[in-house]
Enzyme design. Structure first.
Site, PDB file in Angstrom:
ATOM      1  N   TYR A 133      77.440  29.770  20.693  1.00 26.15           N
ATOM      2  CA  TYR A 133      77.786  31.157  21.004  1.00 26.15           C
ATOM      3  C   TYR A 133      77.093  31.546  22.305  1.00 26.15           C
ATOM      4  O   TYR A 133      75.870  31.667  22.349  1.00 26.15           O
ATOM      5  CB  TYR A 133      77.356  32.039  19.832  1.00 26.15           C
ATOM      6  CG  TYR A 133      77.632  33.523  19.950  1.00 26.15           C
ATOM      7  CD1 TYR A 133      78.486  34.057  20.909  1.00 26.15           C
ATOM      8  CD2 TYR A 133      77.031  34.403  19.047  1.00 26.15           C
ATOM      9  CE1 TYR A 133      78.733  35.412  20.976  1.00 26.15           C
ATOM     10  CE2 TYR A 133      77.270  35.768  19.107  1.00 26.15           C
ATOM     11  CZ  TYR A 133      78.119  36.264  20.073  1.00 26.15           C
ATOM     12  OH  TYR A 133      78.356  37.623  20.138  1.00 26.15           O
ATOM     13  N   LYS A 161      82.062  29.730  21.318  1.00 21.16           N
ATOM     14  CA  LYS A 161      82.492  31.128  21.369  1.00 21.16           C
ATOM     15  C   LYS A 161      81.983  31.678  22.701  1.00 21.16           C
ATOM     16  O   LYS A 161      80.781  31.833  22.912  1.00 21.16           O
ATOM     17  CB  LYS A 161      81.916  31.934  20.202  1.00 21.16           C
ATOM     18  CG  LYS A 161      82.259  33.423  20.274  1.00 21.16           C
ATOM     19  CD  LYS A 161      81.542  34.221  19.195  1.00 21.16           C
ATOM     20  CE  LYS A 161      81.799  35.715  19.377  1.00 21.16           C
ATOM     21  NZ  LYS A 161      81.041  36.539  18.391  1.00 21.16           N
TER      22      LYS A 161
END
Length: 291
Positions: A133, A161
């Site tokens: 992330y 992400k």
């Protein structure tokens, strides 16, 4: 890990600010019935930094049981304490989840060598697929393309992400690290990232518009770029309103306005400014919600 719309699920609280587990069950059922493609829990939108380890475990148990293997479940186990991240990842894995979300270490940040060893250390202790992330606006760290390339060699680090908002950066990741499945972490540029090869999104908007986000991604994946673009642009006004203050303050307010009763945010997130509440209501009305 999945294709389509993964909801960055909020954590609902009761009036006394304890976790509302029955409401979590309602939200899981709601998303199973409304075309959401994956459940991403205990992330930024889930206020994970305010939850105790015991609460996190119970939330995961609640989601796994209610979901009953209908949707993939990806759980945030990120930390700026590597040992703690490993401990939580191992505990979550035993609960029957489908993947992990690991944010870059925040505050103490880490240099390239440290960040690499941090992620690899977690990956070595679990067999689950891992989504990294990248959200420099929250962490103060941007994962370099060179570091992502190195991390992609791990057998279970399989996705990113991407929430920097930097299209040029995302294009370089897509070009140079195709081993990682790319997911949009910003609702306002889901379609642009999909044009670069993203296979889905981890969406805040999906908390209130799950079918819309699913349809937008599905349309793009099926080649109907015009419809995907139409939905992206139509809903970017409400997306902007959802981030007029620190996430998840606005999205929880929107859910409460729409009758979902998910409670307030835990401190240090406070009340939403009244002018921003009115803006939020206006944007909800523009997309056809009854306010």
């Amino acid at each position: 890990m999945f294709k389509g719309s993964g909801v960055a699920l909020v954590t609902p609280f009761c009036e006394d600010m304890s976790v509302n587990y029955s409401k979590i069950e309602e939200l899981v059922e709601y998303h199973c019935e409304n075309k959401t493609d994956a459940l991403i829990i205990l992330g930024t939108t889930g206020e994970s930094s305010t939850l105790s380890d015991e609460e996190r475990i119970k939330i995961v148990e609640t989601v796994v049981k209610k979901n009953a293997k209908r949707l993939p479940i990806i759980v945030g186990a990120g930390s700026n304490n590597t040992k703690h991240a490993i401990e939580m990842a191992k505990k979550f894995e035993k609960l029957g989840i489908d993947g992990l979300l690991l944010v870059t270490p925040y505050y103490n940040k880490g240099n390239e060598d440290g960040i690499y060893k941090h992620f690899i250390s977690v990956a070595e202790f679990v067999d689950l697929p891992i989504m990294l992330y990248n959200v420099p606006g929250r962490t103060g760290v941007n994962l370099s393309v060179k570091l992502l390339k190195k991390l992609s060699k791990s057998k279970n680090i399989v996705a990113l992400k991407e929430a920097s908002g930097d299209i040029s950066y995302a294009a370089e990741v897509a070009r140079l690290v195709p081993e990682l499945d790319l997911y949009s972490g910003n609702d306002d540029i889901t379609v642009p990232l999909m044009s670069l090869g993203a296979v889905g999104t981890v969406s805040v908007l999906a908390n209130i518009e799950p079918k819309v986000v699913h349809n937008m991604v599905e349309c793009f994946l099926k080649g109907d770029v015009k419809e995907a673009r139409r939905l992206q642009l139509k809903y970017n006004g409400i997306v902007k309103a959802l981030f007029v203050e620190v996430n998840p303050i606005p999205v929880k307010k929107a859910m409460n306005i729409l009758g979902k009763n998910v409670g307030e945010c835990r401190l240090p997130l406070g009340e939403m400014d009244s002018k921003n509440v009115e803006l939020l209501k206006e944007e909800l009305q523009k997309v056809g919600e009854n306010v």
